[in-house]
Scaffold this motif. Structure first.
Motif, PDB file in Angstrom:
ATOM      1  N   ILE A  11       0.698  -1.252   0.289  1.00  0.00           N
ATOM      2  CA  ILE A  11       0.067   0.005  -0.155  1.00  0.00           C
ATOM      3  C   ILE A  11       0.936   1.303  -0.080  1.00  0.00           C
ATOM      4  O   ILE A  11       0.601   2.201  -0.519  1.00  0.00           O
ATOM      5  N   VAL A  12       1.845   1.242   0.966  1.00  0.00           N
ATOM      6  CA  VAL A  12       2.792   2.479   0.938  1.00  0.00           C
ATOM      7  C   VAL A  12       3.410   2.412  -0.549  1.00  0.00           C
ATOM      8  O   VAL A  12       3.641   3.972  -0.939  1.00  0.00           O
ATOM      9  N   LEU A  27      -3.951  12.463  -3.681  1.00  0.00           N
ATOM     10  CA  LEU A  27      -4.013  10.932  -2.892  1.00  0.00           C
ATOM     11  C   LEU A  27      -5.257  11.087  -2.151  1.00  0.00           C
ATOM     12  O   LEU A  27      -5.788  11.682  -1.479  1.00  0.00           O
ATOM     13  N   ASN A  28      -6.159   9.815  -2.484  1.00  0.00           N
ATOM     14  CA  ASN A  28      -7.229   9.318  -1.713  1.00  0.00           C
ATOM     15  C   ASN A  28      -7.338   8.050  -1.735  1.00  0.00           C
ATOM     16  O   ASN A  28      -6.914   7.450  -2.710  1.00  0.00           O
ATOM     17  N   GLU A  52      -1.855   9.124   8.053  1.00  0.00           N
ATOM     18  CA  GLU A  52      -1.020   7.985   8.449  1.00  0.00           C
ATOM     19  C   GLU A  52      -0.198   7.498   7.284  1.00  0.00           C
ATOM     20  O   GLU A  52       0.855   7.400   7.033  1.00  0.00           O
ATOM     21  N   LEU A  53      -0.883   7.230   6.093  1.00  0.00           N
ATOM     22  CA  LEU A  53      -0.456   7.098   4.931  1.00  0.00           C
ATOM     23  C   LEU A  53       0.699   7.918   4.088  1.00  0.00           C
ATOM     24  O   LEU A  53       1.707   7.634   3.968  1.00  0.00           O
ATOM     25  N   VAL A  54       0.406   9.272   4.354  1.00  0.00           N
ATOM     26  CA  VAL A  54       1.486  10.171   3.793  1.00  0.00           C
ATOM     27  C   VAL A  54       2.687  10.141   4.705  1.00  0.00           C
ATOM     28  O   VAL A  54       3.679  10.245   4.400  1.00  0.00           O
ATOM     29  N   ARG A  55       2.480  10.113   6.120  1.00  0.00           N
ATOM     30  CA  ARG A  55       3.612   9.930   6.734  1.00  0.00           C
ATOM     31  C   ARG A  55       4.582   8.575   6.571  1.00  0.00           C
ATOM     32  O   ARG A  55       6.070   8.650   6.510  1.00  0.00           O
ATOM     33  N   SER A 102       2.414  20.036   6.198  1.00  0.00           N
ATOM     34  CA  SER A 102       0.773  20.033   6.124  1.00  0.00           C
ATOM     35  C   SER A 102       0.740  18.556   7.082  1.00  0.00           C
ATOM     36  O   SER A 102      -0.557  18.343   7.517  1.00  0.00           O
ATOM     37  N   HIS A 103       1.728  17.894   7.278  1.00  0.00           N
ATOM     38  CA  HIS A 103       1.479  16.413   8.224  1.00  0.00           C
ATOM     39  C   HIS A 103       2.813  16.415   9.002  1.00  0.00           C
ATOM     40  O   HIS A 103       3.802  17.024   8.915  1.00  0.00           O
TER      41      HIS A 103
END
Length: 231
Positions: A11-12, A27-28, A52-55, A102-103
């Motif tokens: 997924i990452v 990204l969605n 969490e996915l962006v991180r 932003s994160h």
């Protein structure tokens, strides 16, 4: 795709590809699931939120940076290899610079990089506090230097929406900027010169110049500190 055929790692990596193609705004979970041939609900079983996915994606790409062996090279070569590698990584993944604003970005990939960076400047001869400052100076410079290429990618993506010709829009803007520059003597002198065209074509030359100037300054400071201690 059944839920158990997905992994967080898959997924990452799919998210990184999507971010490279579409940026943070693109990204969605639905688009990501489509890329994976899965359902969005299956993605949520592994990674609960977009943040969490962006991180996780942002941390994974730090592993792309070459980490030189400090036992096999001098500190300045190691510093150059690491800084150039980071600049190349940020240029490949322009969304990471935006994500910092932003994160909440953290993880073992970035920590591994930061730890070696401190080791490089401690090997150079800086005490712990000054090694922190040296590492932060180079990090800030690399991040700033990568903003130009990253911004160009993001700008072209935005300008291309709704079928617009991004290249033509940018050419028109450069024409107007040149007309403005003609009003100022130093800018006017540089218009059309090899130096001006080379900067546009190869900004990495400017990055290398700045990086080596910073490292020159470090060496001068270290030499002065050694001279003071010997008095």
């Amino acid at each position: 795709m059944p839920r158990d055929t997905l992994t967080a790692d898959r997924i990452v990596h799919a998210a990184i590809e999507l971010l490279d193609d579409e940026g943070l705004d693109g990204l969605n979970m639905r688009s990501l699931a489509k890329r994976l041939g899965s359902a969005a609900t299956a993605v949520y079983w592994h990674i609960k939120t977009k943040d969490e996915l962006v991180r996780l994606a942002g941390d994974a790409i730090w592993y792309e940076i070459e980490q030189p062996d400090l036992d096999a090279t001098d500190w300045r070569t190691a510093a150059t290899v690491q800084a150039v590698g980071m600049h190349e990584m940020l240029t490949r993944h322009p969304w990471l610079g935006q994500a910092f604003g932003s994160h909440l970005m953290h993880g073992p990939g970035q920590a591994r990089h930061d730890d070696l960076s401190l080791a490089i400047y401690e090997k150079a001869g800086f005490n712990a506090a000054d090694a922190d400052r040296a590492a932060a100076t180079v990090l800030t410079f690399v991040l700033g230097s990568a903003l130009g290429p990253a911004a160009e990618v993001s700008l072209k993506r935005r300008l291309s929406k709704n079928g617009a010709d991004a290249e033509q829009l940018m050419t028109d803007a450069m024409t107007r900027a040149t007309e403005t520059a003609q009003q100022y003597p130093r800018l006017r002198e540089r218009l059309g010169t090899p130096a001006a065209s080379q900067y546009v074509a190869a900004p990495d030359n400017t990055f290398e110049f700045g990086l080596q100037s910073i490292l020159d300054g470090f060496e001068t400071r270290l030499a002065a500190d050694r001279a003071r201690r010997q008095k």
